[in-house]
Design an enzyme around this catalytic site. Structure first.
Site, PDB file in Angstrom:
ATOM      1  N   SER A  73       5.846 -20.099   3.908  1.00  7.46           N
ATOM      2  CA  SER A  73       6.142 -19.026   2.960  1.00  7.46           C
ATOM      3  C   SER A  73       7.626 -19.016   2.681  1.00  7.46           C
ATOM      4  CB  SER A  73       5.719 -17.674   3.556  1.00  7.46           C
ATOM      5  OG  SER A  73       6.230 -16.595   2.810  1.00  7.46           O
TER       6      SER A  73
ATOM      7  N   TYR B  21       6.606 -10.891   9.495  1.00  5.59           N
ATOM      8  CA  TYR B  21       5.851 -12.004   8.922  1.00  5.59           C
ATOM      9  C   TYR B  21       6.744 -13.230   8.746  1.00  5.59           C
ATOM     10  CZ  TYR B  21       3.061 -14.545   5.420  1.00  5.59           C
ATOM     11  OH  TYR B  21       2.355 -15.500   4.721  1.00  5.59           O
TER      12      TYR B  21
END
Length: 231
Positions: free
Chosen positions: A137, A150
């Site tokens: 990501s 995250y």
């Protein structure tokens, strides 16, 4: 190249399901796993060559079940770590991030991925052209407010993939950032907001397939860059 047998985690919806469908369409036998058994079975019921093996990748017994299923099929050519955990929604700043939530994010994203990899490596080492793909990501490399939990888990997964590529030179190991996608997890990150402008998960699939076909050196790749080269 075509991979004969694959394991894809987090395959019940979103990108995991899109990639599972694409691999199956290419003739790959896919062991698809996800925590919601009913959703996984319904999503994959019409996909030829896809075997639903529901379960939670944080469960060591389930990880062993997946690898045993691959061994019964004859081996393993591709392992895709797509399962992940966002954490609390709305996304809190690090100052307010519950530590139990941070542990859960890392348990799913990093610890379970390594645990499954450790079990799968003997089969992968025996394959003709094995590969491991981890879902990265931009939050792993950029500092976005609210994305600390995250993002640090994805950064850890990126580094795990990089080290694994050095330690296992016979296995291609890729960390791939698919970019923003219109998924349930992304919607949870932006509760109440309209994310319909984000692309569908299937649009990132060709970039992943290109890596598997062309087998460049292991490393971190962005789907947007791979698409730009082929467009």
């Amino acid at each position: 190249m075509t991979h004969d047998i694959a394991i894809v985690t987090g395959a019940g919806r979103g990108f995991g399901l899109a990639l599972t469908a694409a691999l199956a369409a290419r003739g790959t036998t896919v062991l698809a796993t996800g925590r919601d058994a009913d959703r996984l079975r319904a999503a994959t019921a019409d996909l030829a060559g896809v075997l639903a093996v529901p379960g939670d990748v944080t469960d060591p017994d389930h990880r062993a079940e997946l690898v045993a299923a691959a061994e019964r099929l004859g081996g393993l050519d591709l392992l895709v770590h797509n399962a992940g955990e966002l954490g609390p929604s709305p996304l809190p700043p690090l100052a307010a991030l519950p530590l139990d939530a941070l542990r859960a994010v890392h348990e799913t994203t990093v610890v379970a991925a390594l645990g499954l990899t450790q079990l799968a490596l003997p089969l992968l080492r025996a394959a003709a052209a094995p590969a491991i793909v981890t879902l990265s990501s931009d939050a792993a490399v950029e500092a976005y407010a609210g994305w600390g939990g995250y993002g640090c888990a994805k950064a850890a997964l990126d580094h795990l993939a990089a080290v694994l590529a050095v330690e296992e030179p016979g296995v291609r190991v890729y960390a791939v950032d698919p970019g923003d996608m219109r998924t349930a997890m992304h919607q949870r990150a932006f509760p109440g907001e309209d994310i319909s402008d984000r692309p569908e998960p299937r649009t990132a699939v060709p970039a992943f397939l290109r890596l598997l076909d062309e087998r460049p050196p292991g490393g971190r790749y962005r789907a947007a860059d791979l698409r730009a080269v082929t467009s």
